[in-house]
Structure formats: structure tokens, C-alpha cells
Write a protein that holds these residues in place. Structure first.
Motif, mmCIF file in Angstrom:
data_model
loop_
_atom_site.group_PDB
_atom_site.id
_atom_site.type_symbol
_atom_site.label_atom_id
_atom_site.label_comp_id
_atom_site.label_asym_id
_atom_site.label_seq_id
_atom_site.Cartn_x
_atom_site.Cartn_y
_atom_site.Cartn_z
ATOM 1 N N TYR A 25 43.676 57.862 83.277
ATOM 2 C CA TYR A 25 43.803 57.046 84.227
ATOM 3 C C TYR A 25 43.448 56.732 85.479
ATOM 4 N N PRO A 26 43.841 57.630 86.193
ATOM 5 C CA PRO A 26 44.424 59.608 85.896
ATOM 6 C C PRO A 26 45.390 60.138 84.754
ATOM 7 N N ASP A 27 46.957 58.773 85.260
ATOM 8 C CA ASP A 27 47.491 59.242 84.860
ATOM 9 C C ASP A 27 47.132 59.514 82.800
ATOM 10 N N THR A 28 48.249 60.581 82.085
ATOM 11 C CA THR A 28 47.144 60.553 81.418
ATOM 12 C C THR A 28 48.346 59.756 79.860
ATOM 13 N N THR A 29 47.368 59.103 79.643
ATOM 14 C CA THR A 29 47.666 57.795 78.655
ATOM 15 C C THR A 29 47.403 57.792 77.347
ATOM 16 N N VAL A 39 52.888 56.613 78.653
ATOM 17 C CA VAL A 39 51.846 57.362 79.555
ATOM 18 C C VAL A 39 53.123 58.393 79.909
ATOM 19 N N VAL A 40 52.310 59.440 80.143
ATOM 20 C CA VAL A 40 53.296 60.942 80.271
ATOM 21 C C VAL A 40 52.917 61.687 81.118
ATOM 22 N N LYS A 41 52.947 63.088 82.126
ATOM 23 C CA LYS A 41 52.879 63.351 82.528
ATOM 24 C C LYS A 41 52.125 64.855 82.629
ATOM 25 N N ASP A 42 51.714 65.341 81.269
ATOM 26 C CA ASP A 42 50.349 65.995 80.757
ATOM 27 C C ASP A 42 49.495 65.627 81.481
ATOM 28 N N SER A 43 48.578 67.140 80.955
ATOM 29 C CA SER A 43 47.036 66.807 81.515
ATOM 30 C C SER A 43 47.025 65.873 80.027
ATOM 31 N N GLU A 44 45.502 65.205 79.861
ATOM 32 C CA GLU A 44 44.755 65.439 78.535
ATOM 33 C C GLU A 44 44.910 66.261 77.541
ATOM 34 N N VAL A 45 44.491 67.807 78.940
ATOM 35 C CA VAL A 45 44.006 68.939 78.069
ATOM 36 C C VAL A 45 45.006 69.324 77.455
ATOM 37 N N VAL A 47 47.941 68.417 76.568
ATOM 38 C CA VAL A 47 47.730 66.787 75.236
ATOM 39 C C VAL A 47 47.307 67.599 73.869
ATOM 40 N N THR A 48 46.071 67.430 74.405
ATOM 41 C CA THR A 48 45.510 68.130 73.377
ATOM 42 C C THR A 48 45.467 69.206 72.496
ATOM 43 N N GLU A 49 45.575 70.252 73.518
ATOM 44 C CA GLU A 49 46.350 71.285 73.220
ATOM 45 C C GLU A 49 47.277 72.114 72.600
ATOM 46 N N LEU A 50 48.235 71.080 72.769
ATOM 47 C CA LEU A 50 49.634 71.122 72.042
ATOM 48 C C LEU A 50 49.295 70.348 70.630
ATOM 49 N N ILE A 51 48.637 68.962 70.134
ATOM 50 C CA ILE A 51 48.136 68.958 69.049
ATOM 51 C C ILE A 51 47.356 69.349 68.179
ATOM 52 N N THR A 52 46.487 70.550 68.737
ATOM 53 C CA THR A 52 45.655 71.072 67.928
ATOM 54 C C THR A 52 46.937 72.695 67.332
ATOM 55 N N SER A 53 47.630 72.679 68.340
ATOM 56 C CA SER A 53 48.468 74.065 67.690
ATOM 57 C C SER A 53 49.245 73.774 67.284
ATOM 58 N N TYR A 54 50.090 72.001 66.805
ATOM 59 C CA TYR A 54 50.615 71.884 66.220
ATOM 60 C C TYR A 54 50.306 71.481 64.588
ATOM 61 N N TYR A 55 48.345 71.153 64.452
ATOM 62 C CA TYR A 55 47.921 71.508 63.273
ATOM 63 C C TYR A 55 47.947 72.660 62.898
ATOM 64 N N LYS A 56 47.343 73.507 63.469
ATOM 65 C CA LYS A 56 47.443 74.865 63.364
ATOM 66 C C LYS A 56 48.790 75.707 62.072
ATOM 67 N N ARG A 57 50.104 75.055 63.251
ATOM 68 C CA ARG A 57 50.806 75.505 62.297
ATOM 69 C C ARG A 57 51.534 74.955 61.251
ATOM 70 N N ILE A 58 51.076 73.578 60.924
ATOM 71 C CA ILE A 58 51.504 72.808 59.952
ATOM 72 C C ILE A 58 50.016 73.359 59.019
ATOM 73 N N GLY A 59 49.025 74.281 59.130
ATOM 74 C CA GLY A 59 48.220 73.910 57.999
ATOM 75 C C GLY A 59 46.584 73.057 58.109
ATOM 76 N N ILE A 60 47.437 72.137 58.849
ATOM 77 C CA ILE A 60 46.274 71.134 58.221
ATOM 78 C C ILE A 60 44.949 71.582 59.446
ATOM 79 N N ILE A 61 44.636 72.123 60.129
ATOM 80 C CA ILE A 61 43.273 72.227 60.302
ATOM 81 C C ILE A 61 42.175 73.685 59.258
ATOM 82 N N HIS A 62 43.245 74.432 59.108
ATOM 83 C CA HIS A 62 42.837 75.263 58.425
ATOM 84 C C HIS A 62 41.822 74.479 57.096
#
Length: 72
Positions: A25-29, A39-45, A47-62
Motif C-alpha cells: 500500500y506501499p507497506d506490505t499488508t 503490516v510488515v516490513k517484508d516486501s510482498e515478493v 512474503v510470497t517467497e517465504l510462503i512458497t518455500s514453506y509449502y515446499k518444505r512441508i511438501g504441499i506444493i508437490h
């Protein structure tokens, strides 16, 4: 679970499965499924990368890709 930073620099851990939406918003909400907004300091990109990495670690993306490839 993903580790994020609040605007004051304090870190916290968020359950990635609770996230409904991420916007800049520009802050990531981050809007959670219960309607709460964080509201966080981390950018939207980031946060998305962290989520994707987490999903890969637990095997949900597969698992999700397998569901999408099944034909009825």
C-alpha cells in the motif's frame, strides 16, 4: 510457519495457511482469513517467497501439482 518483521523491527512467526491476501500500500499488508490485518516490513515478493518455500518444505506444493494433473 513463516518469520516476518513488524514495522518496529520486531520479528514474529505467522501461520502461512491463515493468509488470505497480501498487498502493498506501499507497506506490505497481510490480510488473514479471519479478517485481521498485519503490516510488515517484508516486501510482498519476500512474503510470497517465504510462503512458497514453506509449502515446499512441508511438501504441499508437490501435492497440489499432483492434484492438478489428475484427470477424471
Amino acid at each position: 510457519m513463516i518469520k516476518l518483521k513488524r514495522l518496529n523491527g520486531e520479528t514474529f512467526t505467522l501461520n502461512a495457511f491463515m493468509i488470505e491476501q497480501i498487498q502493498s500500500y506501499p507497506d506490505t499488508t497481510i490480510t488473514l482469513i479471519n479478517g485481521k490485518k498485519v503490516v510488515v516490513k517484508d516486501s510482498e515478493v519476500e512474503v510470497t517467497e517465504l510462503i512458497t518455500s514453506y509449502y515446499k518444505r512441508i511438501g504441499i506444493i508437490h501435492s497440489l501439482s499432483e492434484v492438478g494433473n489428475t484427470s477424471e
